[in-house]
Design a protein around this motif. Structure first.
Motif, PDB file in Angstrom:
ATOM      1  N   SER A   1       0.931  -1.126  -0.060  1.00 56.22           N
ATOM      2  CA  SER A   1      -0.054   0.091   0.015  1.00 56.22           C
ATOM      3  C   SER A   1       0.754   1.413  -0.033  1.00 56.22           C
ATOM      4  N   THR A   2       2.230   1.020   0.205  1.00 61.56           N
ATOM      5  CA  THR A   2       3.125   2.349   0.228  1.00 61.56           C
ATOM      6  C   THR A   2       4.133   2.037  -0.733  1.00 61.56           C
ATOM      7  N   GLU A   3       5.063   2.949  -1.069  1.00 64.70           N
ATOM      8  CA  GLU A   3       6.204   3.080  -1.787  1.00 64.70           C
ATOM      9  C   GLU A   3       7.265   2.139  -1.009  1.00 64.70           C
ATOM     10  N   ASP A   4       7.262   2.355   0.369  1.00 67.31           N
ATOM     11  CA  ASP A   4       8.112   1.236   1.150  1.00 67.31           C
ATOM     12  C   ASP A   4       7.806  -0.157   0.985  1.00 67.31           C
ATOM     13  N   ASP A   5       6.472  -0.288   0.849  1.00 68.25           N
ATOM     14  CA  ASP A   5       6.046  -1.810   0.837  1.00 68.25           C
ATOM     15  C   ASP A   5       6.693  -2.352  -0.646  1.00 68.25           C
ATOM     16  N   VAL A   6       6.576  -1.311  -1.434  1.00 69.10           N
ATOM     17  CA  VAL A   6       7.012  -1.855  -2.869  1.00 69.10           C
ATOM     18  C   VAL A   6       8.689  -2.133  -3.107  1.00 69.10           C
ATOM     19  N   ILE A   7       9.236  -1.331  -2.324  1.00 69.97           N
ATOM     20  CA  ILE A   7      10.763  -1.303  -2.213  1.00 69.97           C
ATOM     21  C   ILE A   7      11.130  -2.768  -1.239  1.00 69.97           C
ATOM     22  N   ASP A   8      10.419  -3.062  -0.157  1.00 69.59           N
ATOM     23  CA  ASP A   8      10.518  -4.230   0.371  1.00 69.59           C
ATOM     24  C   ASP A   8      10.282  -5.597  -0.318  1.00 69.59           C
ATOM     25  N   LEU A   9       9.123  -5.318  -1.169  1.00 59.46           N
ATOM     26  CA  LEU A   9       8.870  -6.387  -2.092  1.00 59.46           C
ATOM     27  C   LEU A   9       9.626  -6.783  -3.105  1.00 59.46           C
ATOM     28  N   VAL A  10      10.290  -5.582  -3.578  1.00 61.06           N
ATOM     29  CA  VAL A  10      11.408  -5.821  -4.681  1.00 61.06           C
ATOM     30  C   VAL A  10      12.695  -6.426  -4.010  1.00 61.06           C
ATOM     31  N   LYS A  11      13.003  -5.981  -2.932  1.00 62.40           N
ATOM     32  CA  LYS A  11      14.370  -6.602  -2.312  1.00 62.40           C
ATOM     33  C   LYS A  11      13.950  -7.991  -2.069  1.00 62.40           C
TER      34      LYS A  11
END
Length: 85
Positions: free
Chosen positions: A66-76
């Motif tokens: 739901s947030t940009e940080d969630d996207v970054i964590d998912l990519v990592k």
């Protein structure tokens, strides 16, 4: 309203204002959509992207993004899983 003439080979020149509006450039593919009494002409790439966007609505929420940080964590996470393969 724009008018184009059909050549003997069935080709037309797309007026510049239409090319600009549809963001068409040399080599692009176009899409013809039959809507009964008319044919709609569209940039195939943009139409494909719009279709994908519509199909993706709600998918992020389903996987908890739901947030940009969630996207970054998912990519990592995905990158670290790929390294393990």
């Amino acid at each position: 309203m724009e008018i184009a003439k059909i050549t003997s080979k069935g080709q037309i020149t797309i007026p510049i204002e239409i090319r600009k509006k549809l963001r068409l450039k040399e080599g692009d593919k176009v899409l013809f959509i039959d809507e009964g009494d008319k044919i709609v002409f569209a940039n195939a790439s943009i139409s494909a992207l719009e279709k994908i966007q519509m199909e993706m609505i709600g998918e992020a929420e389903k996987v908890g993004v739901s947030t940009e940080d969630d996207v970054i964590d998912l990519v990592k996470d995905l990158r670290s899983e790929k390294r393990k393969i």
